[in-house]
Scaffold this motif. Structure first.
Motif, mmCIF file in Angstrom:
data_model
loop_
_atom_site.group_PDB
_atom_site.id
_atom_site.type_symbol
_atom_site.label_atom_id
_atom_site.label_comp_id
_atom_site.label_asym_id
_atom_site.label_seq_id
_atom_site.Cartn_x
_atom_site.Cartn_y
_atom_site.Cartn_z
ATOM 1 N N ILE A 47 -22.817 13.443 2.845
ATOM 2 C CA ILE A 47 -22.520 14.496 3.806
ATOM 3 C C ILE A 47 -21.448 15.452 3.299
ATOM 4 O O ILE A 47 -21.316 16.582 3.786
ATOM 5 N N ALA A 48 -20.674 15.038 2.272
ATOM 6 C CA ALA A 48 -19.642 15.899 1.700
ATOM 7 C C ALA A 48 -20.208 16.890 0.694
ATOM 8 O O ALA A 48 -19.518 17.838 0.307
ATOM 9 N N ASN A 49 -21.444 16.686 0.265
ATOM 10 C CA ASN A 49 -22.050 17.573 -0.726
ATOM 11 C C ASN A 49 -22.619 18.806 -0.018
ATOM 12 O O ASN A 49 -23.550 18.694 0.783
ATOM 13 N N PRO A 50 -22.085 19.990 -0.309
ATOM 14 C CA PRO A 50 -22.540 21.192 0.412
ATOM 15 C C PRO A 50 -23.991 21.535 0.171
ATOM 16 O O PRO A 50 -24.607 22.226 0.985
ATOM 17 N N GLN A 51 -24.574 21.058 -0.937
ATOM 18 C CA GLN A 51 -25.988 21.340 -1.178
ATOM 19 C C GLN A 51 -26.870 20.756 -0.086
ATOM 20 O O GLN A 51 -27.797 21.413 0.392
ATOM 21 N N PHE A 52 -26.591 19.527 0.297
ATOM 22 C CA PHE A 52 -27.403 18.886 1.317
ATOM 23 C C PHE A 52 -27.227 19.573 2.669
ATOM 24 O O PHE A 52 -28.187 19.756 3.412
ATOM 25 N N SER A 53 -25.992 19.960 2.985
ATOM 26 C CA SER A 53 -25.733 20.653 4.249
ATOM 27 C C SER A 53 -26.474 21.980 4.300
ATOM 28 O O SER A 53 -27.031 22.362 5.339
#
Length: 342
Positions: free
Chosen positions: A84-90
């Motif tokens: 959840i900390a990876n901005p790509q997934f967000s």
């Protein structure tokens, strides 16, 4: 018992029996006052016939009353991200939501944290949640979890990889090819002693294999491999860089399996007074916004997260509308973005 008898009834089955679209069924459950009475009656009869989603919204449908404040489970899309900390997934989930929400669907997000135990627990919870569809930023490897998802009878979207046997639909890319791009680049730059830092399982294995193939074209192989498990971020990148430097043997370049690791490594190199790429070149995987903003800019494999999310959303919406997309599997191209870090 047949397969259709095992799985829960689907919204498109209700729509087919009622002679309306799945979106109309969804609207009738959430905002019955906006659906004509004859359609509401047919939908209610179909719900009772199939046993679909017995809840307060369905009960209110009988009288045309207003729905409860909480959405029917049939309008929820469960999205599970690896980190959840990876901005790509967000970004991918947000882009998917921008496609689905105008059609009346809402995304609910959870984190698997690259944990088989968490993944299994979340998939088991879906039978009670009864979402309209499920999205993963990754692919499901355990056969028991793959079978559990199939048994839900709803569209399942996997992303971020390109296996030959997706559960249902897939929007992904070749992690092997991404790693190969970096290996070839390091070889062309004349780096001789190189390292890989990343996950030891799943996509990480494919990136490492591709990296090795790219290096092999130049007669090279990794001088060091460091495994970092779990949802790795900046702190893990700093720790990984410190561990590489502690090995004693000097390195020319290091490939980090995601950009957060690589950025953390750059911070640690700067803290130690190392010149990048003069003392050590660094490359990542993903091309998050920070990769370009850094000084030096990060060389990385570019993934268009927004494009993945939009494509996934369109395929899911087609299926939720009761249709089959021409192709349920889409390949996203990767590219290497060369910046000052290496």
């Amino acid at each position: 018992m047949t397969e259709s008898e095992k799985r829960p009834p689907r919204i498109d089955e209700v729509a087919r029996i009622a002679g309306v679209s799945p979106i109309t069924v969804s609207r009738a459950l959430r905002q019955p006052e906006k659906v004509a009475e004859d359609k509401r009656r047919r939908i209610q009869a179909a719900i009772e016939q199939t046993g679909y989603a017995p809840n307060q919204d369905a009960i209110r449908l009988r009288s045309g009353g207003r729905p409860a404040a909480v959405s029917s489970p049939s309008t929820l899309v469960a999205a599970f991200v690896s980190n959840i900390a990876n901005p790509q997934f967000s970004r991918a989930v947000r882009a998917c939501a921008e496609v689905l929400e105008p059609a009346g669907y809402r995304l609910m997000m959870g984190e698997t944290a690259y944990s088989y135990a968490r993944e299994t627990a979340m998939i088991r919870s879906l039978r009670d949640l009864r979402p309209a569809a499920v999205l993963f930023t990754g692919v499901i490897e355990l056969e028991e979890n793959r079978e559990a998802l199939r048994s839900l009878g709803v569209p399942v979207m996997e992303t971020w990889a390109y296996p030959q046997d997706p559960i249902d639909m897939l929007v992904g890319f070749s992690n092997f090819d991404g790693g190969r791009l970096v290996g070839e680049h390091f070889g062309e730059r004349g780096y001789r002693r190189v390292a890989y830092v990343g996950r030891g399982g799943g996509r990480g294995v494919l990136r490492l294999q591709g990296f090795k193939e790219g290096l092999a074209k130049h007669g090279l192989r990794p001088a060091a491999e460091l495994s970092v498990e779990g949802p790795a971020g900046l702190a893990e990148g700093r720790q990984a860089m410190a561990a590489l430097l502690a090995q004693g043997e000097p390195l020319d370049a290091a490939f980090f399996g995601n950009d957060l690791l690589a950025v953390g490594a750059l911070f640690e190199a700067r803290r130690r007074g190392l010149a990048v790429p003069g003392d050590l070149a660094v490359a990542g995987f993903g091309d998050i916004e920070l990769a370009e903003a850094l000084e030096p800019g990060l060389t990385t494999v570019r993934i268009d997260s927004d494009d993945i999310g939009r494509r996934a959303g369109r395929l899911l919406l087609t299926r939720l509308g009761g249709e089959r997309p021409e192709r349920g599997i889409e390949l996203v191209e990767l590219s290497l973005v060369v910046r000052a870090s290496g």
